[in-house]
Design a protein around this motif. Structure first.
Motif, PDB file in Angstrom:
ATOM      1  N   ILE A  66       0.844  -1.202   0.000  1.00 19.67           N
ATOM      2  CA  ILE A  66       0.000   0.000   0.000  1.00 19.67           C
ATOM      3  C   ILE A  66       0.880   1.253   0.000  1.00 19.67           C
ATOM      4  N   PHE A  69       1.957   1.659  -3.543  1.00 20.76           N
ATOM      5  CA  PHE A  69       0.886   2.195  -4.392  1.00 20.76           C
ATOM      6  C   PHE A  69       0.682   3.680  -4.117  1.00 20.76           C
ATOM      7  N   LEU A  70       0.737   4.050  -2.842  1.00 15.49           N
ATOM      8  CA  LEU A  70       0.547   5.463  -2.501  1.00 15.49           C
ATOM      9  C   LEU A  70       1.640   6.309  -3.132  1.00 15.49           C
ATOM     10  N   PHE A  73       1.224   5.453  -7.575  1.00 15.52           N
ATOM     11  CA  PHE A  73      -0.026   5.920  -8.184  1.00 15.52           C
ATOM     12  C   PHE A  73      -0.559   7.156  -7.478  1.00 15.52           C
ATOM     13  N   GLY A  74      -0.511   7.135  -6.152  1.00 16.51           N
ATOM     14  CA  GLY A  74      -1.068   8.238  -5.362  1.00 16.51           C
ATOM     15  C   GLY A  74      -0.370   9.553  -5.654  1.00 16.51           C
ATOM     16  N   LEU A  75       0.947   9.585  -5.440  1.00 22.41           N
ATOM     17  CA  LEU A  75       1.690  10.822  -5.700  1.00 22.41           C
ATOM     18  C   LEU A  75       1.598  11.196  -7.177  1.00 22.41           C
ATOM     19  N   ILE A  77      -0.943  10.905  -9.202  1.00 26.25           N
ATOM     20  CA  ILE A  77      -2.198  11.577  -9.531  1.00 26.25           C
ATOM     21  C   ILE A  77      -2.271  12.941  -8.849  1.00 26.25           C
ATOM     22  N   VAL A  78      -1.547  13.088  -7.729  1.00 29.59           N
ATOM     23  CA  VAL A  78      -1.533  14.380  -7.044  1.00 29.59           C
ATOM     24  C   VAL A  78      -0.611  15.361  -7.782  1.00 29.59           C
ATOM     25  N   PHE A  80       2.973  14.541  -8.493  1.00 29.66           N
ATOM     26  CA  PHE A  80       4.398  14.200  -8.455  1.00 29.66           C
ATOM     27  C   PHE A  80       4.582  12.851  -9.121  1.00 29.66           C
TER      28      PHE A  80
ATOM     29  N   MET B   1       0.515  23.101  -5.339  1.00 29.26           N
ATOM     30  CA  MET B   1      -0.274  21.868  -5.515  1.00 29.26           C
ATOM     31  C   MET B   1      -1.751  22.203  -5.469  1.00 29.26           C
ATOM     32  N   TYR B   3      -4.303  20.033  -6.006  1.00 31.58           N
ATOM     33  CA  TYR B   3      -5.116  18.820  -6.001  1.00 31.58           C
ATOM     34  C   TYR B   3      -6.200  18.899  -4.943  1.00 31.58           C
ATOM     35  N   TYR B 185     -10.248   6.761 -10.647  1.00 31.24           N
ATOM     36  CA  TYR B 185      -9.043   7.581 -10.791  1.00 31.24           C
ATOM     37  C   TYR B 185      -8.721   8.371  -9.532  1.00 31.24           C
ATOM     38  N   ARG B 186      -9.145   7.861  -8.383  1.00 30.11           N
ATOM     39  CA  ARG B 186      -8.871   8.560  -7.126  1.00 30.11           C
ATOM     40  C   ARG B 186      -7.852   7.746  -6.333  1.00 30.11           C
ATOM     41  N   SER B 187      -6.693   7.461  -6.954  1.00 25.50           N
ATOM     42  CA  SER B 187      -5.792   6.485  -6.335  1.00 25.50           C
ATOM     43  C   SER B 187      -5.285   6.938  -4.971  1.00 25.50           C
ATOM     44  N   PHE B 188      -4.995   8.232  -4.838  1.00 25.92           N
ATOM     45  CA  PHE B 188      -4.429   8.682  -3.565  1.00 25.92           C
ATOM     46  C   PHE B 188      -5.415   8.444  -2.429  1.00 25.92           C
ATOM     47  N   MET B 192      -5.188   5.663   0.623  1.00 24.35           N
ATOM     48  CA  MET B 192      -5.176   6.175   1.990  1.00 24.35           C
ATOM     49  C   MET B 192      -6.240   5.475   2.839  1.00 24.35           C
TER      50      MET B 192
END
Lengths: 216, 227
Positions: A66, A69-70, A73-75, A77-78, A80, B1, B3, B185-188, B192
């Motif tokens: 996890i 993935f964070l 994928f997470g960073l 989409i934010v 970075f 940022m 987002y 598409y809400r991976s973050f 979490m």
């Protein structure tokens, strides 16, 4: 169908270099972050202890997958977007730091209390106490479990395959996609991991025995 | 940022997360129980067995402990099916996790069993206990009590490691997260939430293991101290 050949095995062995590189990044990164964390865990300040302990609990209670993935994928989409190698290196560093900090805290606490008292009496300041008295002794206690933990790091680099970083496990999947001989291929991949990890396990056990030679 | 976090998808997707978490619990409870039995039997074989048996258990433990769980899962799921033994993703996950758990339990329980002093066995003999009674009451339970903290953390680690079974499409928590994030598409946000669920699960497992410890070990319950 393509036959499994010596070239495939060579490709797997070459991919293992990336596994080793990633393990080294994770170990060095984990040590650089983990040592301050371990010192924070045994600090006098309650705030520092609390912060370090919160970090450790958080990471040890979340699967590495996890975290990976964070950070990938997470960073991404934010905003970075990290390279798979960077994302994997970062996640493994975060993971290794939490575990190394906890291992090393135990080793610092295992140094007898009288050593603290004696160095206090000699008028050493906190830095001198750590640098000349406590840490040199803690390092000796810490070596076997640290080498043992390196095995965990090597094994966990296999998770980097999930975000498409071509290390040993991913290379195995790629070869499998063209030859369809999963049993043989993953057995070979497993054997290569074993060849990296088993010497580390043996070294850890040997060091452990040497450290306890005086006892029992 | 710039987002903006958006958790709106939770309104329709929360049942998926609950189902995923539940499968994680089912998979891990099954493999912890089976792996514990396997590991305990192997630990007994490792300590009291003949030389061949001891060697075999040693090979099993070293092989599993020095290879990644991911590869073990691939061998069970893809490897065995290519040899003609087709298992579903869930069954493969349980098999792989059990075999993995068994190896770690063997090492931990071996340490516990070896810490039981010879005199305890001699005393049990003198009291006329049968072999089975001796193993159960004099060896295994006290051995388990001594290594219970290590055993508990290994169980929690296995629960976290079960996230890796998402790679063979066992629809547990992590696989659910992968599905939801590819939908929204809400991976973050998704990862979490899942991280928080895993944290809650590990706290829950620790609590449950602590309670089981109290029930199993009378001494600990009465005196409040570990052996």
């Amino acid at each position: 169908m393509i036959q499994l050949s010596a070239n495939h095995v060579l490709y797997l062995v070459e991919a293992a270099r990336w596994t080793i590189l990633l393990s080294l990044i994770a170990f060095v990164g984990g040590a650089l972050v983990g040592l301050p964390l371990a010192l924070m865990r045994v600090a006098r300040s309650r705030l520092l202890r609390g912060l370090a302990s919160a970090y450790i609990q958080l990471i040890q209670g979340t699967p590495l997958l996890i975290v990976l993935f964070l950070s990938y994928f997470g960073l991404g989409i934010v905003g970075f977007k990290l390279d798979p190698l960077v994302a994997a290196g970062l996640s493994l560093t975060i993971y290794a730091a939490a575990f190394l900090a906890e291992i090393w805290r135990g080793c610092i606490e295992a140094v007898p209390k009288t050593q603290w008292e004696a160095s206090d009496c000699l008028g050493l300041n906190a830095f001198q106490q750590y640098a000349y008295v406590i840490l040199p002794q803690a390092v000796r206690i810490a070596t076997p479990p640290t080498v043992g933990f390196m095995v965990q790091i090597v094994k966990n680099t296999s998770l980097a395959s999930v975000i498409g970083f071509v290390e040993l496990a991913r290379a195995g999947q790629i070869v499998n996609n063209s030859t369809f001989e999963p049993f043989a291929i993953f057995a070979i991949v497993g054997a290569i991991y074993f060849a990296i990890c088993y010497p580390l396990s043996l070294a850890s056990r040997h060091l452990e025995r040497k450290a306890h030679a005086g006892r029992s | 940022m710039s987002y903006k976090f958006d958790f709106a998808f939770l309104a329709d997707k929360w049942p998926d997360f609950v189902a995923g978490a539940w499968l994680t619990v089912e998979l891990t409870v099954a493999s912890i129980a089976l792996g514990f039995v396997l590991g305990t039997v192997c630990a007994l074989a490792r300590v009291y067995g003949g030389p061949v048996l001891r060697r075999l258990v040693g090979i099993y433990v070293e092989t599993i402990r020095n290879t990644p769980l991911l590869i073990q899962i691939f061998i069970v799921y893809f490897g065995l099916s290519s040899l003609g033994l087709k298992l579903s993703a869930e069954v493969s996950a349980i098999v792989a996790l059990t075999v993995n758990m068994g190896a770690y339990t063997t090492e931990i329980m071996r340490a516990g069993i070896q810490s039981i002093q010879r005199t305890q066995l001699e005393a049990a003999d003198c009291l006329g206990l049968t072999r089975l009674q001796t193993i159960l009451h004099v060896v295994l339970l006290p051995a388990m009590e001594r290594v219970y903290p290590a055993l508990s953390s290994q169980f929690v680690l296995l629960m976290l490691a079960s996230s890796i079974t998402s790679q063979i499409s066992a629809e547990e928590l992590t696989a659910t997260a992968n599905l939801v994030q590819s939908d929204t598409y809400r991976s973050f946000e998704v990862y979490m939430i899942v991280a928080v669920v895993y944290l809650a699960l590990s706290a829950l497992y620790r609590l449950a293991l602590w309670a089981i410890g109290l029930v199993l070990f009378e001494r600990r319950r009465r005196l409040g101290t570990p052996l």
